[in-house]
Motif scaffolding. Structure first.
Motif, PDB file in Angstrom:
ATOM      1  N   LEU A  18      93.320  28.944  27.836  1.00 32.08           N
ATOM      2  CA  LEU A  18      92.483  28.201  28.736  1.00 32.08           C
ATOM      3  C   LEU A  18      91.986  28.902  30.053  1.00 32.08           C
ATOM      4  CD1 LEU A  18      91.639  25.290  28.852  1.00 32.08           C
ATOM      5  CD2 LEU A  18      93.503  24.637  30.175  1.00 32.08           C
ATOM      6  N   ALA A  19      92.768  29.889  30.305  1.00 30.32           N
ATOM      7  CA  ALA A  19      92.110  30.764  31.524  1.00 30.32           C
ATOM      8  C   ALA A  19      91.067  31.645  30.845  1.00 30.32           C
ATOM      9  CB  ALA A  19      93.273  31.639  31.964  1.00 30.32           C
ATOM     10  N   LEU A  20      91.062  32.027  29.675  1.00 28.23           N
ATOM     11  CA  LEU A  20      90.193  32.584  29.080  1.00 28.23           C
ATOM     12  C   LEU A  20      88.816  31.867  28.904  1.00 28.23           C
ATOM     13  CD1 LEU A  20      88.710  35.261  27.983  1.00 28.23           C
ATOM     14  CD2 LEU A  20      89.787  34.483  25.755  1.00 28.23           C
ATOM     15  N   ALA A  21      89.137  30.575  28.559  1.00 26.63           N
ATOM     16  CA  ALA A  21      87.885  29.851  28.525  1.00 26.63           C
ATOM     17  C   ALA A  21      87.177  29.564  29.825  1.00 26.63           C
ATOM     18  CB  ALA A  21      88.288  28.504  27.890  1.00 26.63           C
ATOM     19  N   ALA A  22      88.134  29.391  30.800  1.00 24.71           N
ATOM     20  CA  ALA A  22      87.624  29.103  32.279  1.00 24.71           C
ATOM     21  C   ALA A  22      86.705  30.313  32.856  1.00 24.71           C
ATOM     22  CB  ALA A  22      88.626  28.921  33.252  1.00 24.71           C
ATOM     23  N   ALA A  23      87.276  31.360  32.407  1.00 24.22           N
ATOM     24  CA  ALA A  23      86.346  32.748  32.697  1.00 24.22           C
ATOM     25  C   ALA A  23      84.914  32.735  31.885  1.00 24.22           C
ATOM     26  CB  ALA A  23      87.365  34.070  32.262  1.00 24.22           C
ATOM     27  N   VAL A  24      85.288  32.431  30.875  1.00 23.64           N
ATOM     28  CA  VAL A  24      83.957  32.428  30.086  1.00 23.64           C
ATOM     29  C   VAL A  24      83.081  31.399  30.228  1.00 23.64           C
ATOM     30  CG1 VAL A  24      82.916  31.742  27.660  1.00 23.64           C
ATOM     31  CG2 VAL A  24      84.924  33.219  27.799  1.00 23.64           C
ATOM     32  N   ASN A  25      83.583  30.179  30.996  1.00 17.18           N
ATOM     33  CA  ASN A  25      82.721  29.090  31.378  1.00 17.18           C
ATOM     34  C   ASN A  25      82.017  29.337  32.860  1.00 17.18           C
ATOM     35  OD1 ASN A  25      81.850  26.610  30.274  1.00 17.18           O
ATOM     36  ND2 ASN A  25      83.250  25.482  31.594  1.00 17.18           N
ATOM     37  N   MET A  26      82.595  30.174  33.367  1.00 13.17           N
ATOM     38  CA  MET A  26      81.725  30.643  34.725  1.00 13.17           C
ATOM     39  C   MET A  26      80.536  31.640  34.485  1.00 13.17           C
ATOM     40  SD  MET A  26      83.373  29.194  36.974  1.00 13.17           S
ATOM     41  CE  MET A  26      82.524  30.202  38.550  1.00 13.17           C
ATOM     42  N   VAL A  27      80.262  32.275  33.353  1.00 16.84           N
ATOM     43  CA  VAL A  27      79.302  33.149  32.831  1.00 16.84           C
ATOM     44  C   VAL A  27      77.891  32.120  32.820  1.00 16.84           C
ATOM     45  CG1 VAL A  27      78.153  34.387  31.157  1.00 16.84           C
ATOM     46  CG2 VAL A  27      80.715  34.746  31.616  1.00 16.84           C
ATOM     47  N   PRO A  28      77.925  30.980  32.248  1.00 17.07           N
ATOM     48  CA  PRO A  28      76.744  30.174  32.625  1.00 17.07           C
ATOM     49  C   PRO A  28      76.518  29.729  33.798  1.00 17.07           C
ATOM     50  CG  PRO A  28      78.305  29.132  31.248  1.00 17.07           C
ATOM     51  CD  PRO A  28      78.861  30.317  31.487  1.00 17.07           C
ATOM     52  N   VAL A  29      77.383  29.625  34.652  1.00 17.00           N
ATOM     53  CA  VAL A  29      77.059  29.159  36.157  1.00 17.00           C
ATOM     54  C   VAL A  29      76.435  30.377  36.786  1.00 17.00           C
ATOM     55  CG1 VAL A  29      78.188  28.702  38.088  1.00 17.00           C
ATOM     56  CG2 VAL A  29      79.070  27.592  36.114  1.00 17.00           C
ATOM     57  N   LEU A  30      76.746  31.826  36.560  1.00 18.45           N
ATOM     58  CA  LEU A  30      76.024  32.877  37.380  1.00 18.45           C
ATOM     59  C   LEU A  30      74.750  32.933  36.550  1.00 18.45           C
ATOM     60  CD1 LEU A  30      79.195  35.352  37.162  1.00 18.45           C
ATOM     61  CD2 LEU A  30      78.269  33.806  39.023  1.00 18.45           C
ATOM     62  N   LEU A  31      74.609  32.796  35.411  1.00 19.81           N
ATOM     63  CA  LEU A  31      73.403  33.000  34.653  1.00 19.81           C
ATOM     64  C   LEU A  31      72.431  32.019  35.003  1.00 19.81           C
ATOM     65  CD1 LEU A  31      74.311  34.043  31.131  1.00 19.81           C
ATOM     66  CD2 LEU A  31      73.449  35.401  32.825  1.00 19.81           C
ATOM     67  N   ALA A  32      72.560  30.734  35.226  1.00 17.05           N
ATOM     68  CA  ALA A  32      71.909  29.551  35.780  1.00 17.05           C
ATOM     69  C   ALA A  32      71.617  30.065  37.223  1.00 17.05           C
ATOM     70  CB  ALA A  32      72.648  28.275  35.786  1.00 17.05           C
ATOM     71  N   LEU A  33      72.384  30.538  38.368  1.00 16.81           N
ATOM     72  CA  LEU A  33      72.237  30.700  39.311  1.00 16.81           C
ATOM     73  C   LEU A  33      70.896  31.884  39.418  1.00 16.81           C
ATOM     74  CD1 LEU A  33      75.401  30.739  41.239  1.00 16.81           C
ATOM     75  CD2 LEU A  33      73.477  29.319  41.679  1.00 16.81           C
ATOM     76  N   LEU A  34      71.087  32.690  38.463  1.00 18.37           N
ATOM     77  CA  LEU A  34      70.067  33.863  38.392  1.00 18.37           C
ATOM     78  C   LEU A  34      68.740  33.328  37.980  1.00 18.37           C
ATOM     79  CD1 LEU A  34      71.956  36.675  37.031  1.00 18.37           C
ATOM     80  CD2 LEU A  34      71.023  36.604  39.320  1.00 18.37           C
TER      81      LEU A  34
END
Length: 395
Positions: free
Chosen positions: A123-139
């Motif tokens: 689940l911690a790995l899923a959390a790290a993966v799920n932060m990637v689209p947030v950063l890409l969306a900000l960019l």
């Protein structure tokens, strides 16, 4: 949080059923999956339904969040205009969404095999993966702001709420020690704020796109500024109204409203304001005539209203009176310097009432327009002093 998500989902489903567009369906589907992921990570379903299969809950918690992130990133790229607006943003949103989809499937597959004691690490790995689209969306949103997208600034606020809600929800799902009630309240508020901002901006962009699509089809007999039928389309509607009225043996009243000074401001800073004037006058004519009449624009200076009735009634005369009194009222238009300029339309009203058995629409409209031309400038405003009264008889 669940109530807010369900309310927004109901609005999105209603918009999808009303507009029947793919963008509205995507919006409702995203709310369903992303909102479901948020509610699942909060632990609420396990409280309401303690008999849920544990393995199913593990698979959903591991895979649903990254799946929602992949969908959100892909839909954000479409919302920002896709490849036609910015190929660079489109590429990394599409590629990023594809990679995240594969990651979501891999996480879900791992959740079917992992032991319960090792699920926290997954689940911690899923959390790290799920932060990637947030950063890409900000960019992506930051680049859209630089390129001048007027709604991108508001979407950036939504992405900030998304980042806060993602961190808070996974902290809740991982049972991180330290956060208290205030953190969970802030997380719930950020979730609802993100979905509210994203839904409103999605509806606004979809409505704008539908309006552009409607305007692109206006060459089929509709005037762009007013949306009223014109030319052959107007004559067809008038002819159909004549035919319907003749079948039941009624009469038609054709009213022409001629705007004599439509181009009066062409030599002023408000030049090119004819579309504003026509839009305002069209709204007045529609409101005064009602929804049962045929309303059209014969040419830019001349509005046409066709009313059908069994005979010439007081209701028809009231409509004519409303047209005479409301359409010539003063209005304001915006010039190139964003300054309001006053304008008082000089409107002539011509009325022809006939039994339309063998009448030709163009001839009748021309006759009514000639009468309107002769009456241009005669303002027939109705006030309390214009009402003719008769004293009561003395007993």
């Amino acid at each position: 949080m669940l109530g807010g998500v369900l309310t927004l989902l109901a609005v999105a489903i209603g918009d999808a059923l009303a507009s029947r567009s793919m963008a509205s369906v995507r919006n409702a589907l995203f709310l369903l999956i992303a909102g479901g992921s948020c509610v699942l990570m909060s632990g609420l379903p396990e409280v309401f339904f303690p008999d849920l299969p544990e393995r199913l809950v593990m698979v959903l918690k591991a895979g649903l969040g990254p799946l929602a992130g992949a969908m959100g990133l892909y839909y954000l790229g479409n919302w920002l205009g896709g490849v036609r607006e910015d190929s660079q943003v489109h590429q990394f949103t599409v590629i990023g969404g594809t990679v995240l989809l594969m990651a979501a499937l891999a996480l879900a597959a791992l959740a079917t095999q992992v032991e319960r004691a090792d699920f926290r690490a997954l689940l911690a790995l899923a959390a790290a993966v799920n932060m990637v689209p947030v950063l890409l969306a900000l960019l992506a949103v930051r680049r859209a702001i630089q390129l001048g997208d007027p709604l991108a600034r508001w979407m950036s606020l939504g992405i900030v709420c998304l980042a806060a809600s993602t961190a808070g929800l996974y902290a809740r799902g991982l049972n991180v020690a330290g956060p208290g009630l205030g953190t969970w309240l802030a997380t719930a508020a950020c979730v609802v704020s993100y979905f509210l901002i994203a839904s409103v901006l999605g509806l606004l962009r979809n409505r704008h796109n539908r309006e552009l699509a409607r305007l692109s089809r206006l060459d089929q007999g509709t005037e762009p500024a007013t949306g009223l039928p014109t030319g052959a389309a107007l004559l067809t509607e008038v002819e159909h109204a004549f035919w319907r009225t003749a079948r039941r043996g009624g009469v038609c009243t054709v009213v022409c409203l001629h705007v004599g000074n439509l181009y009066e401001l062409s030599d002023t800073p408000a030049q090119g304001s004819e579309h504003q004037i026509l839009s305002t006058l069209a709204a007045r004519v529609r409101r005064a005539a009602g929804f049962r009449c045929v309303v059209g624009l014969y040419h830019p200076r001349c509005f046409v209203v066709v009313m059908s009735s069994d005979k010439l009634t007081e209701a028809t005369l009231e409509v004519i009176t409303r047209l005479r009194s409301t359409v010539p009222l003063p209005l304001s238009v915006m010039d190139a310097q964003q300054v309001c300029q006053p304008f008082t339309p000089e409107v002539g009203v011509g009325v022809v009432t006939l039994e339309p058995d063998s009448a030709t629409p163009m001839e009748v409209i021309n006759q009514a327009e000639r009468r309107a031309l002769g009456a241009v400038g005669e303002q027939h405003r109705v006030s309390e002093h214009d009402i003719v009264t008769t004293p009561a008889a003395l007993n």
